[in-house]
Design a protein around this motif. Structure first.
Motif, PDB file in Angstrom:
ATOM      1  N   ALA A 173       0.798  -1.230   0.000  1.00 27.64           N
ATOM      2  CA  ALA A 173       0.000   0.000   0.000  1.00 27.64           C
ATOM      3  C   ALA A 173       0.827   1.275   0.000  1.00 27.64           C
ATOM      4  CB  ALA A 173      -0.942  -0.014   1.205  1.00 27.64           C
ATOM      5  N   ASP A 174       2.016   1.263   0.607  1.00 30.20           N
ATOM      6  CA  ASP A 174       2.828   2.482   0.647  1.00 30.20           C
ATOM      7  C   ASP A 174       3.739   2.628  -0.570  1.00 30.20           C
ATOM      8  OD1 ASP A 174       4.787   0.599   1.115  1.00 30.20           O
ATOM      9  OD2 ASP A 174       5.221   1.242   3.176  1.00 30.20           O
ATOM     10  N   GLY A 175       3.587   1.730  -1.543  1.00 31.60           N
ATOM     11  CA  GLY A 175       4.341   1.838  -2.782  1.00 31.60           C
ATOM     12  C   GLY A 175       5.617   1.026  -2.823  1.00 31.60           C
ATOM     13  N   ARG A 176       6.006   0.407  -1.730  1.00 27.19           N
ATOM     14  CA  ARG A 176       7.217  -0.407  -1.741  1.00 27.19           C
ATOM     15  C   ARG A 176       7.026  -1.643  -2.623  1.00 27.19           C
ATOM     16  NH1 ARG A 176       8.180  -2.139   4.108  1.00 27.19           N
ATOM     17  NH2 ARG A 176       5.904  -1.835   4.187  1.00 27.19           N
ATOM     18  N   VAL A 177       8.076  -1.986  -3.348  1.00 26.45           N
ATOM     19  CA  VAL A 177       8.080  -3.217  -4.138  1.00 26.45           C
ATOM     20  C   VAL A 177       8.825  -4.259  -3.314  1.00 26.45           C
ATOM     21  CG1 VAL A 177       8.725  -4.317  -6.306  1.00 26.45           C
ATOM     22  CG2 VAL A 177       8.085  -1.886  -6.279  1.00 26.45           C
ATOM     23  N   LEU A 178       8.090  -5.253  -2.810  1.00 29.07           N
ATOM     24  CA  LEU A 178       8.655  -6.223  -1.882  1.00 29.07           C
ATOM     25  C   LEU A 178       8.757  -7.602  -2.509  1.00 29.07           C
ATOM     26  CD1 LEU A 178       6.721  -5.328   1.410  1.00 29.07           C
ATOM     27  CD2 LEU A 178       8.948  -4.467   0.636  1.00 29.07           C
ATOM     28  N   THR A 179       9.711  -8.369  -2.020  1.00 34.63           N
ATOM     29  CA  THR A 179       9.804  -9.788  -2.325  1.00 34.63           C
ATOM     30  C   THR A 179       9.263 -10.549  -1.132  1.00 34.63           C
ATOM     31  OG1 THR A 179      11.728  -9.519  -3.759  1.00 34.63           O
ATOM     32  CG2 THR A 179      11.347 -11.709  -2.822  1.00 34.63           C
ATOM     33  N   ALA A 180       8.289 -11.415  -1.373  1.00 31.92           N
ATOM     34  CA  ALA A 180       7.705 -12.215  -0.293  1.00 31.92           C
ATOM     35  C   ALA A 180       8.000 -13.682  -0.557  1.00 31.92           C
ATOM     36  CB  ALA A 180       6.202 -11.972  -0.211  1.00 31.92           C
ATOM     37  N   ASN A 181       8.681 -14.295   0.387  1.00 32.45           N
ATOM     38  CA  ASN A 181       8.955 -15.721   0.308  1.00 32.45           C
ATOM     39  C   ASN A 181       9.121 -16.254   1.726  1.00 32.45           C
ATOM     40  OD1 ASN A 181      11.654 -15.080   1.097  1.00 32.45           O
ATOM     41  ND2 ASN A 181      12.242 -14.799  -1.061  1.00 32.45           N
ATOM     42  N   ALA A 182       9.647 -17.456   1.859  1.00 32.67           N
ATOM     43  CA  ALA A 182       9.750 -18.056   3.192  1.00 32.67           C
ATOM     44  C   ALA A 182      10.726 -17.321   4.095  1.00 32.67           C
ATOM     45  CB  ALA A 182      10.164 -19.524   3.065  1.00 32.67           C
ATOM     46  N   GLU A 183      11.681 -16.569   3.534  1.00 33.09           N
ATOM     47  CA  GLU A 183      12.669 -15.855   4.331  1.00 33.09           C
ATOM     48  C   GLU A 183      12.399 -14.355   4.409  1.00 33.09           C
ATOM     49  OE1 GLU A 183      13.758 -18.137   1.849  1.00 33.09           O
ATOM     50  OE2 GLU A 183      13.792 -19.636   3.464  1.00 33.09           O
ATOM     51  N   GLN A 184      11.929 -13.761   3.319  1.00 39.38           N
ATOM     52  CA  GLN A 184      11.667 -12.325   3.266  1.00 39.38           C
ATOM     53  C   GLN A 184      10.163 -12.072   3.374  1.00 39.38           C
ATOM     54  OE1 GLN A 184      14.111 -12.275  -0.592  1.00 39.38           O
ATOM     55  NE2 GLN A 184      14.377 -10.182   0.160  1.00 39.38           N
ATOM     56  N   ASN A 185       9.801 -11.244   4.338  1.00 41.11           N
ATOM     57  CA  ASN A 185       8.382 -10.943   4.568  1.00 41.11           C
ATOM     58  C   ASN A 185       7.540 -12.220   4.636  1.00 41.11           C
ATOM     59  OD1 ASN A 185       8.610  -7.903   4.276  1.00 41.11           O
ATOM     60  ND2 ASN A 185       9.357  -8.545   2.254  1.00 41.11           N
ATOM     61  N   PRO A 186       7.905 -13.148   5.505  1.00 38.00           N
ATOM     62  CA  PRO A 186       7.233 -14.455   5.518  1.00 38.00           C
ATOM     63  C   PRO A 186       5.759 -14.390   5.896  1.00 38.00           C
ATOM     64  CG  PRO A 186       8.699 -14.226   7.410  1.00 38.00           C
ATOM     65  CD  PRO A 186       9.002 -13.085   6.501  1.00 38.00           C
ATOM     66  N   GLU A 187       5.379 -13.461   6.789  1.00 36.44           N
ATOM     67  CA  GLU A 187       3.961 -13.369   7.152  1.00 36.44           C
ATOM     68  C   GLU A 187       3.125 -12.856   5.983  1.00 36.44           C
ATOM     69  OE1 GLU A 187       2.011 -14.016  10.401  1.00 36.44           O
ATOM     70  OE2 GLU A 187       3.579 -15.446   9.840  1.00 36.44           O
TER      71      GLU A 187
END
Length: 481
Positions: A173-187
């Protein structure tokens, strides 16, 4: 960047300068095509359509809209029944041009742009004899199906689509481009796999691939109404207990008057369709599926063998664009005699017309009720936010029409059918939900996962920017019609 609009129209010009991609406004010759979604019952007019080409385009458009208090919707394949991809006066972020499909055969993965349809993936995978377990219609969007769980012909053998997701690139929502996987941003990764429509805009998925287990052999038989109860009673045990490479599909319908493939006395009358999809050596198929076809006197039979990619396109015409839909979906833990009686009674009360579209009888055709076999063994859903995926039975109540005047009685029929089966219901498939819901609906759908989902929502979307998911998980959710 190009502002795609008639010269005399000057609206939302700031948005056109804020992004490096095309912006399509009302009045442009392509606007009506781009705003249309699969369910023809949805007819909405966004304020603008942003045709993003990169994750940064998504971020720029999203931040511009949020800063000005404009509602945002997201379109991948546009297949969502509730039409959440488009809303009146909102800005539609269209990801269709994010359509790369890149296989890493050595690593056993494929990277897929969020604008792809599943046919794009299946066709690209065909030379490798690989697949990603997905749905059953090739023009379904990759993103929408995955974010809701995803299951289809390979589900009994390989599980849900989310079971094969390795990584998701997402704009929050704040515009960040994130990588989501088991280690990064896991929730966030956990929440995206099943309730993902509420958490951001996915721009890329990475999946583990599976090797295809041979050709697909589709056997179908039609039986008269008198055989329905006995067939369903046998199916309730045999279907979930069959080997994983066999999928079983039962449909209750009224045979069209013009089906000359069946004896005249059954045309225009209730019938039952039994179909199996067998993966493996076609020589072994007859012995493996025979039991399911031994409980009635068939009035029509067909047999076809094909590659998985062909099977994935086999129902595209049935589920074509231009038909309006209102569906109710049920996961069932049992199929008691009482449930069977209810299914037969309400299927016979269907007020709609036959809308099948093929000259031959496919193994699937538009019908009021379908039930398919899952597996008896519980699926481990602890690694994702899905609800109900993996139950022994999945059923769909389908009201489908072409003309507005047909809608009201069909919707009333579907609601009554769903209510009658409520005592047997064990959840719903969120991708087959025709109406978005409020907090009470979300709690009912996600059960003991609800509070965890709300915590993730609070962290990544505290202002509830993504409020048009199939189920609104915000604290101030209101019912959506």
């Amino acid at each position: 960047m190009t502002l795609t609009q008639p010269a005399e129209t000057v609206v939302l010009d700031e948005l056109a300068t804020a992004v490096a991609c095309d912006v399509v406004l009302p009045g442009y010759e392509g606007y009506d095509l781009l705003r249309r979604v699969w369910n023809a019952d949805i007819d909405r007019h966004p304020a603008a359509i942003v045709r993003v080409r990169t994750a940064q385009d998504v971020s720029d458009a999203l931040q511009w809209c949020v800063s000005r208090g404009l509602a945002v919707t997201v379109r991948g394949g546009g297949h969502n029944l509730a039409g959440t991809a488009v809303a009146d006066a909102a800005v539609l972020i269209d990801t269709a041009l994010l359509n790369d499909v890149v296989f890493d055969v050595e690593a056993g993965t494929v990277s897929v742009g969020a604008g792809c349809r599943w046919g794009d993936v299946d066709r690209a995978a065909q030379p490798y004899d690989l697949a990603v377990p997905a749905g059953v219609v090739s023009h379904t969007g990759v993103a929408g199906l995955t974010l809701g769980g995803g299951f289809g012909y390979l589900a009994r053998l390989h599980g849900a689509t989310v079971d094969h997701v390795v990584e998701i690139e997402v704009v929050v929502a704040d515009g960040r481009v994130l990588t989501a996987n088991a280690e990064q941003n896991p929730e966030l990764f956990w929440a995206l796999k099943g309730a993902g429509h509420n958490y951001g805009i996915a721009t890329r998925f990475t999946y583990r691939t599976v090797a295809l287990p041979g050709l697909a052999t589709v056997r179908q038989a039609l039986y008269p109404a008198s055989d329905r109860k006995g067939i369903l009673q046998f199916f309730r045990q045999w279907g979930p207990d069959a080997p994983g490479n066999i999928g079983t599909y039962i449909r209750l319908l009224r045979a069209p008057e013009y089906w000359t493939q069946i004896p005249a006395e059954h045309r225009g009358e209730p019938i039952i369709s039994v179909a199996t999809v067998y993966y493996g050596d076609p020589v072994d198929e007859p012995a493996e599926t025979a039991a399911m076809f031994a409980h009635g006197t068939a009035i029509y039979e067909s047999l076809r063998t094909m590659h998985h990619a062909t099977l994935q396109h086999a129902t595209d015409d049935e589920f074509r664009y231009g038909i309006a839909h209102y569906w109710k979906h049920l996961f069932l833990q049992d199929l008691s005699d009482d449930a069977i009686d209810t299914i037969i009674e309400h299927s016979d009360a269907y007020t709609g017309r036959a809308l099948n579209s093929s000259a031959h009888i496919a193994h699937q055709l538009m019908c009021p009720f379908e039930i398919l076999a899952g597996r008896r063994e519980p699926r481990d859903a602890s690694n994702d936010s899905t609800a109900g995926v993996g139950s022994p039975f999945a059923a769909n109540i389908g009201a489908d029409w072409e003309y507005p005047g047909e809608k009201a009685p069909l919707v009333a029929w579907a609601k009554a059918f769903d209510q009658a089966l409520a005592p047997h219901k064990a959840g719903t498939y969120i991708n087959f939900t025709s109406v978005a819901g409020d907090e009470s609906v979300a709690r009912a759908v996600y059960g003991d996962k609800y509070d965890r989902l709300v915590a993730v929502k609070t962290e990544y979307d505290p202002a509830n920017v993504f409020s048009r998911g199939l189920v609104d998980l915000s604290d101030n959710a209101g019912e959506l019609a």
